[in-house]
Write an enzyme that holds these catalytic residues in place. Structure first.
Site, PDB file in Angstrom:
ATOM      1  N   GLY A  15       2.780  74.856  62.206  1.00 32.92           N
ATOM      2  CA  GLY A  15       2.004  74.973  63.449  1.00 32.92           C
ATOM      3  C   GLY A  15       0.953  73.880  63.525  1.00 32.92           C
ATOM      4  O   GLY A  15       0.371  73.513  62.509  1.00 32.92           O
ATOM      5  N   ARG A  76       9.385  72.692  62.768  1.00 34.89           N
ATOM      6  CA  ARG A  76       9.808  73.609  61.707  1.00 34.89           C
ATOM      7  C   ARG A  76      11.257  73.224  61.418  1.00 34.89           C
ATOM      8  O   ARG A  76      12.085  73.236  62.317  1.00 34.89           O
ATOM      9  CB  ARG A  76       9.689  75.053  62.165  1.00 34.89           C
ATOM     10  CG  ARG A  76       8.223  75.398  62.523  1.00 34.89           C
ATOM     11  CD  ARG A  76       8.000  76.881  62.662  1.00 34.89           C
ATOM     12  NE  ARG A  76       6.760  77.159  63.380  1.00 34.89           N
ATOM     13  CZ  ARG A  76       5.564  77.339  62.798  1.00 34.89           C
ATOM     14  NH1 ARG A  76       5.440  77.278  61.492  1.00 34.89           N
ATOM     15  NH2 ARG A  76       4.499  77.602  63.530  1.00 34.89           N
ATOM     16  N   ASP A 107       0.952  76.996  54.386  1.00 35.37           N
ATOM     17  CA  ASP A 107       1.552  77.342  53.089  1.00 35.37           C
ATOM     18  C   ASP A 107       3.065  77.149  53.062  1.00 35.37           C
ATOM     19  O   ASP A 107       3.628  76.793  52.018  1.00 35.37           O
ATOM     20  CB  ASP A 107       1.153  78.762  52.653  1.00 35.37           C
ATOM     21  CG  ASP A 107       1.557  79.812  53.662  1.00 35.37           C
ATOM     22  OD1 ASP A 107       1.899  79.452  54.806  1.00 35.37           O
ATOM     23  OD2 ASP A 107       1.529  81.003  53.310  1.00 35.37           O
ATOM     24  N   THR A 130      -4.242  74.372  59.366  1.00 37.63           N
ATOM     25  CA  THR A 130      -3.819  75.581  60.083  1.00 37.63           C
ATOM     26  C   THR A 130      -5.072  76.273  60.617  1.00 37.63           C
ATOM     27  O   THR A 130      -6.109  76.245  59.953  1.00 37.63           O
ATOM     28  CB  THR A 130      -3.020  76.554  59.171  1.00 37.63           C
ATOM     29  OG1 THR A 130      -2.913  77.820  59.814  1.00 37.63           O
ATOM     30  CG2 THR A 130      -3.679  76.767  57.820  1.00 37.63           C
ATOM     31  N   ASP A 132      -5.498  79.383  60.897  1.00 35.41           N
ATOM     32  CA  ASP A 132      -5.652  80.754  60.366  1.00 35.41           C
ATOM     33  C   ASP A 132      -6.607  80.885  59.183  1.00 35.41           C
ATOM     34  O   ASP A 132      -7.015  81.982  58.845  1.00 35.41           O
ATOM     35  CB  ASP A 132      -4.287  81.304  59.944  1.00 35.41           C
ATOM     36  CG  ASP A 132      -3.375  81.500  61.137  1.00 35.41           C
ATOM     37  OD1 ASP A 132      -3.898  81.740  62.236  1.00 35.41           O
ATOM     38  OD2 ASP A 132      -2.141  81.401  60.977  1.00 35.41           O
ATOM     39  N   ASP A 134      -5.909  80.716  56.097  1.00 35.63           N
ATOM     40  CA  ASP A 134      -5.290  81.679  55.175  1.00 35.63           C
ATOM     41  C   ASP A 134      -4.815  81.032  53.874  1.00 35.63           C
ATOM     42  O   ASP A 134      -3.885  81.519  53.244  1.00 35.63           O
ATOM     43  CB  ASP A 134      -4.111  82.375  55.875  1.00 35.63           C
ATOM     44  CG  ASP A 134      -3.065  81.390  56.379  1.00 35.63           C
ATOM     45  OD1 ASP A 134      -3.343  80.174  56.361  1.00 35.63           O
ATOM     46  OD2 ASP A 134      -1.983  81.829  56.780  1.00 35.63           O
ATOM     47  N   ARG A 176      -1.811  86.884  62.185  1.00 36.08           N
ATOM     48  CA  ARG A 176      -0.791  87.915  61.893  1.00 36.08           C
ATOM     49  C   ARG A 176      -1.063  88.614  60.581  1.00 36.08           C
ATOM     50  O   ARG A 176      -0.876  89.812  60.460  1.00 36.08           O
ATOM     51  CB  ARG A 176       0.600  87.264  61.822  1.00 36.08           C
ATOM     52  CG  ARG A 176       1.157  86.976  63.160  1.00 36.08           C
ATOM     53  CD  ARG A 176       2.674  87.048  63.226  1.00 36.08           C
ATOM     54  NE  ARG A 176       3.038  86.738  64.581  1.00 36.08           N
ATOM     55  CZ  ARG A 176       3.208  85.508  65.037  1.00 36.08           C
ATOM     56  NH1 ARG A 176       3.086  84.485  64.243  1.00 36.08           N
ATOM     57  NH2 ARG A 176       3.505  85.301  66.296  1.00 36.08           N
TER      58      ARG A 176
HETATM   59  P1  ATP Z   1       1.634  77.631  59.801  1.00 36.49           P
HETATM   60  O1  ATP Z   1       0.672  78.275  58.821  1.00 36.49           O
HETATM   61  O2  ATP Z   1       0.921  76.996  60.930  1.00 36.49           O
HETATM   62  O3  ATP Z   1       2.770  78.510  60.203  1.00 36.49           O
HETATM   63  P2  ATP Z   1       3.345  76.454  57.831  1.00 36.49           P
HETATM   64  O4  ATP Z   1       3.302  75.149  57.125  1.00 36.49           O
HETATM   65  O5  ATP Z   1       3.140  77.669  56.978  1.00 36.49           O
HETATM   66  O6  ATP Z   1       2.299  76.367  59.005  1.00 36.49           O
HETATM   67  P3  ATP Z   1       6.160  77.070  58.191  1.00 36.49           P
HETATM   68  O7  ATP Z   1       6.985  77.126  59.430  1.00 36.49           O
HETATM   69  O8  ATP Z   1       6.101  78.286  57.332  1.00 36.49           O
HETATM   70  O9  ATP Z   1       4.720  76.582  58.640  1.00 36.49           O
HETATM   71  O10 ATP Z   1       6.728  75.870  57.275  1.00 36.49           O
HETATM   72  C1  ATP Z   1       6.899  74.571  57.810  1.00 36.49           C
HETATM   73  C2  ATP Z   1       8.158  73.955  57.281  1.00 36.49           C
HETATM   74  O11 ATP Z   1       8.096  73.852  55.853  1.00 36.49           O
HETATM   75  C3  ATP Z   1       9.429  74.768  57.535  1.00 36.49           C
HETATM   76  O12 ATP Z   1       9.932  74.562  58.823  1.00 36.49           O
HETATM   77  C4  ATP Z   1      10.363  74.214  56.476  1.00 36.49           C
HETATM   78  O13 ATP Z   1      10.934  73.002  56.879  1.00 36.49           O
HETATM   79  C5  ATP Z   1       9.411  73.950  55.311  1.00 36.49           C
HETATM   80  N1  ATP Z   1       9.486  75.079  54.372  1.00 36.49           N
HETATM   81  C6  ATP Z   1       8.855  76.268  54.444  1.00 36.49           C
HETATM   82  N2  ATP Z   1       9.230  77.072  53.420  1.00 36.49           N
HETATM   83  C7  ATP Z   1      10.151  76.376  52.707  1.00 36.49           C
HETATM   84  C8  ATP Z   1      10.940  76.659  51.551  1.00 36.49           C
HETATM   85  N3  ATP Z   1      10.868  77.843  50.911  1.00 36.49           N
HETATM   86  N4  ATP Z   1      11.784  75.699  51.110  1.00 36.49           N
HETATM   87  C9  ATP Z   1      11.857  74.512  51.730  1.00 36.49           C
HETATM   88  N5  ATP Z   1      11.168  74.184  52.830  1.00 36.49           N
HETATM   89  C10 ATP Z   1      10.321  75.098  53.304  1.00 36.49           C
END
Ligand code: ATP
Length: 328
Positions: A15, A76, A107, A130, A132, A134, A176
């Site tokens: 995000g 994503r 994360d 992010t 959040d 978090d 969330r």
């Molecule tokens: P936000 O907190 O804003 O949601 P985020 O970084 O946690 O941000 P995610 O959609 O969970 O957002 O992860 C971003 C991208 O990281 C995913 O679309 C994917 O490409 C990669 N990713 C997440 N988890 C994994 C995993 N277990 N293995 C490989 N790639 C991953």
């Protein structure tokens, strides 16, 4: 001996959050300062897989420190979750002679970065971006402060109309799994009650509390509800419940939604992003990998990505108490 870093790549993933552009700017300019090359990767891990790269110098990042969103775009990526996808990403990086990767994201993005490092030994460094807040290993994630200011501004405006019409407003904010936005913005916006995922206030207590504030002379009220609150009803069901169980209030709902992610980053987020970018690049130049940069007790510190991912950020109990006292 770790390989000498001559060229770094930076991407934004997951995000978007205000301050990501300021972080890109900082990474690019720190590379320029240390006379190493820098490449921007478009669309997060999707662009890494496709080799969607752009060489960046100090001038490529002019005029973006005050802009929300991310000039590199974010995505994503399902494909990066597969070994084949990550192999393609590795091949793209090697083809472009890139020696290390800075990932600005949450994360999930850090989990991907860590797996990538474990599979290919490719140096990675995280910058927590992010709204959040978090993530363990930093008191503030990039964008949190700006999002708080956006939410407080919205609460202030809604309060104007709430008090003019004797209304009770339920305002839904992002969060969330964690209630940092709700708790902080709720206190700053003078909310009567704050519902967060970390604690289940219960419907009866909510009604009691609203009745109490009505008896004490309040004619309008604001209740802040985090998306993931545990009361068991969504915000519209909450409104219906209060409509049925309380008299004398005209109950309204406002869902703030994606506006919370947007806008020009606050001064705090711009400074934080600038500090994080410098720390991330200089740590990689020192041969460090698999860390996240963060703000701990006012200083820039490194936390192993593994700890940042597995740890659970905790709500500040003192703030909960302050909020209780303020709603007296
Ligand atoms: P936000 O907190 O804003 O949601 P985020 O970084 O946690 O941000 P995610 O959609 O969970 O957002 O992860 C971003 C991208 O990281 C995913 O679309 C994917 O490409 C990669 N990713 C997440 N988890 C994994 C995993 N277990 N293995 C490989 N790639 C991953």
């Amino acid at each position: 001996m770790p390989k000498t870093i001559k060229k770094l790549a930076v991407l934004t993933s997951g995000g978007d959050s205000p301050g990501m552009n300021a972080a890109i700017r900082s990474v690019v300019r720190t590379c320029a300062y240390h006379k190493i090359e820098c490449v921007g990767v478009y669309r997060g891990y999707e662009g890494l897989i496709d080799g969607d790269f752009k060489e960046m110098d100090a001038r490529s990042v002019k005029g973006i420190i005050n802009k929300g969103g991310t000039i590199l775009k974010t995505a994503r990526s399902k494909e990066f979750r597969t070994k084949e996808g990550r192999q393609k990403a590795f091949d793209s990086l090697i083809k472009a002679n890139i020696d290390g990767l800075v990932v600005v994201g949450g994360d999930g993005s850090f989990t991907g970065a860590l797996i990538f490092n474990q599979e290919f030994g490719f140096p990675v460094m995280g910058i927590p971006g992010t709204i959040d807040n978090d993530i363990v290993g930093t008191s503030h994630t990039l964008g949190f402060d700006t999002a708080l200011n956006t939410v407080v501004d919205a609460i202030d405006k809604i309060r104007d109309t709430a008090s003019s019409h004797n209304r009770l407003f339920f305002i839904e904010v992002m969060g969330r799994d964690v209630g940092h936005i709700a708790l902080n913005a709720g206190i700053a916006g003078g909310a009567e009650e704050i519902l967060i995922p970390e604690e289940d206030l219960g419907l009866d207590r909510l009604v009691d509390s609203l009745n109490r504030s009505k008896k004490s002379g309040k004619t309008s009220s604001i209740v802040i509800v985090a998306e993931g609150d545990k009361i068991g009803k969504n915000i519209f069901q909450l409104k219906d419940y209060i409509d049925e169980n309380m008299e004398g209030y005209d109950v309204r709902v406002s869902v703030l939604g994606h506006m919370q992610r947007g806008g020009s980053p606050s001064c705090f987020d711009r400074v934080l992003a600038s500090r994080m970018g410098v720390k991330a690049v200089e740590s990689m130049l020192e041969g460090k990998t698999n860390y996240m940069v963060g703000l701990i007790s006012g200083k820039m510190e490194l936390t192993p990505l593994d700890n940042a991912i597995k740890g659970k950020s905790k709500i500040n109990l003192e703030l909960l108490r302050v909020s209780d006292i303020m709603s007296t």
